[in-house]
Design a protein around this motif. Structure first.
Motif, PDB file in Angstrom:
ATOM      1  N   SER A   1      13.098 -15.498   6.378  1.00 34.78           N
ATOM      2  CA  SER A   1      12.947 -16.954   6.467  1.00 34.78           C
ATOM      3  C   SER A   1      12.693 -17.568   5.102  1.00 34.78           C
ATOM      4  O   SER A   1      13.209 -18.650   4.791  1.00 34.78           O
ATOM      5  CB  SER A   1      11.803 -17.307   7.409  1.00 34.78           C
ATOM      6  OG  SER A   1      12.058 -16.847   8.701  1.00 34.78           O
ATOM      7  N   GLY A   2      11.921 -16.895   4.277  1.00 40.65           N
ATOM      8  CA  GLY A   2      11.691 -17.380   2.913  1.00 40.65           C
ATOM      9  C   GLY A   2      12.970 -17.402   2.088  1.00 40.65           C
ATOM     10  O   GLY A   2      13.220 -18.347   1.338  1.00 40.65           O
ATOM     11  N   LEU A   3      13.789 -16.354   2.221  1.00 40.42           N
ATOM     12  CA  LEU A   3      15.062 -16.339   1.516  1.00 40.42           C
ATOM     13  C   LEU A   3      15.973 -17.458   2.006  1.00 40.42           C
ATOM     14  O   LEU A   3      16.644 -18.132   1.209  1.00 40.42           O
ATOM     15  CB  LEU A   3      15.758 -14.990   1.697  1.00 40.42           C
ATOM     16  CG  LEU A   3      15.163 -13.810   0.955  1.00 40.42           C
ATOM     17  CD1 LEU A   3      15.930 -12.535   1.295  1.00 40.42           C
ATOM     18  CD2 LEU A   3      15.194 -14.044  -0.533  1.00 40.42           C
ATOM     19  N   ALA A   4      16.012 -17.682   3.308  1.00 38.70           N
ATOM     20  CA  ALA A   4      16.856 -18.746   3.863  1.00 38.70           C
ATOM     21  C   ALA A   4      16.360 -20.120   3.421  1.00 38.70           C
ATOM     22  O   ALA A   4      17.172 -21.011   3.137  1.00 38.70           O
ATOM     23  CB  ALA A   4      16.885 -18.650   5.388  1.00 38.70           C
ATOM     24  N   LEU A   5      15.065 -20.295   3.336  1.00 38.70           N
ATOM     25  CA  LEU A   5      14.514 -21.563   2.864  1.00 38.70           C
ATOM     26  C   LEU A   5      14.906 -21.820   1.410  1.00 38.70           C
ATOM     27  O   LEU A   5      15.279 -22.938   1.041  1.00 38.70           O
ATOM     28  CB  LEU A   5      12.989 -21.563   3.008  1.00 38.70           C
ATOM     29  CG  LEU A   5      12.270 -22.824   2.570  1.00 38.70           C
ATOM     30  CD1 LEU A   5      12.642 -23.987   3.484  1.00 38.70           C
ATOM     31  CD2 LEU A   5      10.777 -22.598   2.583  1.00 38.70           C
ATOM     32  N   GLY A   6      14.862 -20.782   0.598  1.00 33.92           N
ATOM     33  CA  GLY A   6      15.279 -20.920  -0.795  1.00 33.92           C
ATOM     34  C   GLY A   6      16.751 -21.268  -0.925  1.00 33.92           C
ATOM     35  O   GLY A   6      17.140 -22.099  -1.752  1.00 33.92           O
ATOM     36  N   MET A   7      17.597 -20.666  -0.095  1.00 33.30           N
ATOM     37  CA  MET A   7      19.026 -20.993  -0.125  1.00 33.30           C
ATOM     38  C   MET A   7      19.278 -22.400   0.392  1.00 33.30           C
ATOM     39  O   MET A   7      20.280 -23.017   0.046  1.00 33.30           O
ATOM     40  CB  MET A   7      19.817 -19.978   0.702  1.00 33.30           C
ATOM     41  CG  MET A   7      19.847 -18.593   0.107  1.00 33.30           C
ATOM     42  SD  MET A   7      20.662 -18.525  -1.481  1.00 33.30           S
ATOM     43  CE  MET A   7      22.361 -18.503  -0.964  1.00 33.30           C
ATOM     44  N   GLY A   8      18.400 -22.929   1.217  1.00 29.68           N
ATOM     45  CA  GLY A   8      18.574 -24.292   1.711  1.00 29.68           C
ATOM     46  C   GLY A   8      18.050 -25.346   0.755  1.00 29.68           C
ATOM     47  O   GLY A   8      18.595 -26.447   0.672  1.00 29.68           O
ATOM     48  N   VAL A   9      17.005 -25.014  -0.005  1.00 28.01           N
ATOM     49  CA  VAL A   9      16.398 -25.987  -0.902  1.00 28.01           C
ATOM     50  C   VAL A   9      17.119 -26.038  -2.252  1.00 28.01           C
ATOM     51  O   VAL A   9      17.214 -27.101  -2.871  1.00 28.01           O
ATOM     52  CB  VAL A   9      14.895 -25.666  -1.089  1.00 28.01           C
ATOM     53  CG1 VAL A   9      14.271 -26.490  -2.185  1.00 28.01           C
ATOM     54  CG2 VAL A   9      14.156 -25.882   0.216  1.00 28.01           C
TER      55      VAL A   9
END
Length: 89
Positions: free
Chosen positions: A65-73
């Motif tokens: 989830s942290g990796l996905a959040l970084g790719m979204g931000v």
């Protein structure tokens, strides 16, 4: 994925950008890919050692989830930089 983002960024760079800027853009994305691969290898490999086996899936899901959040931000931050720059306007 990192190479695809790199190609998209370099496609939209203005024509008067110096070759050093292209080199720095490539180098930044290459280092990002290497760092992310190394971090995944170290962190994911250490999850079974650090976490209890009952919460091991939770650890994997929080990390993903942290990796996905970084790719979204990161595209939002990039768009803000490009829109505020007079070179790209």
């Amino acid at each position: 994925m990192v190479l695809l983002i790199d190609l998209l960024v370099l496609y939209f760079l203005p024509d008067h950008v110096s070759p050093l800027s292209y080199f720095m853009a490539y180098l930044g994305f290459i280092l990002l890919g290497v760092w992310d691969s190394g971090a995944v290898t170290v962190i994911i490999g250490s999850f079974p050692i650090i976490l209890d086996e009952n919460i091991l899936p939770l650890g994997f899901s929080i990390y993903t989830s942290g990796l996905a959040l970084g790719m979204g931000v990161s595209p939002i931050i990039t768009a803000a930089i490009i829109s505020s720059s007079s070179t790209y306007a």
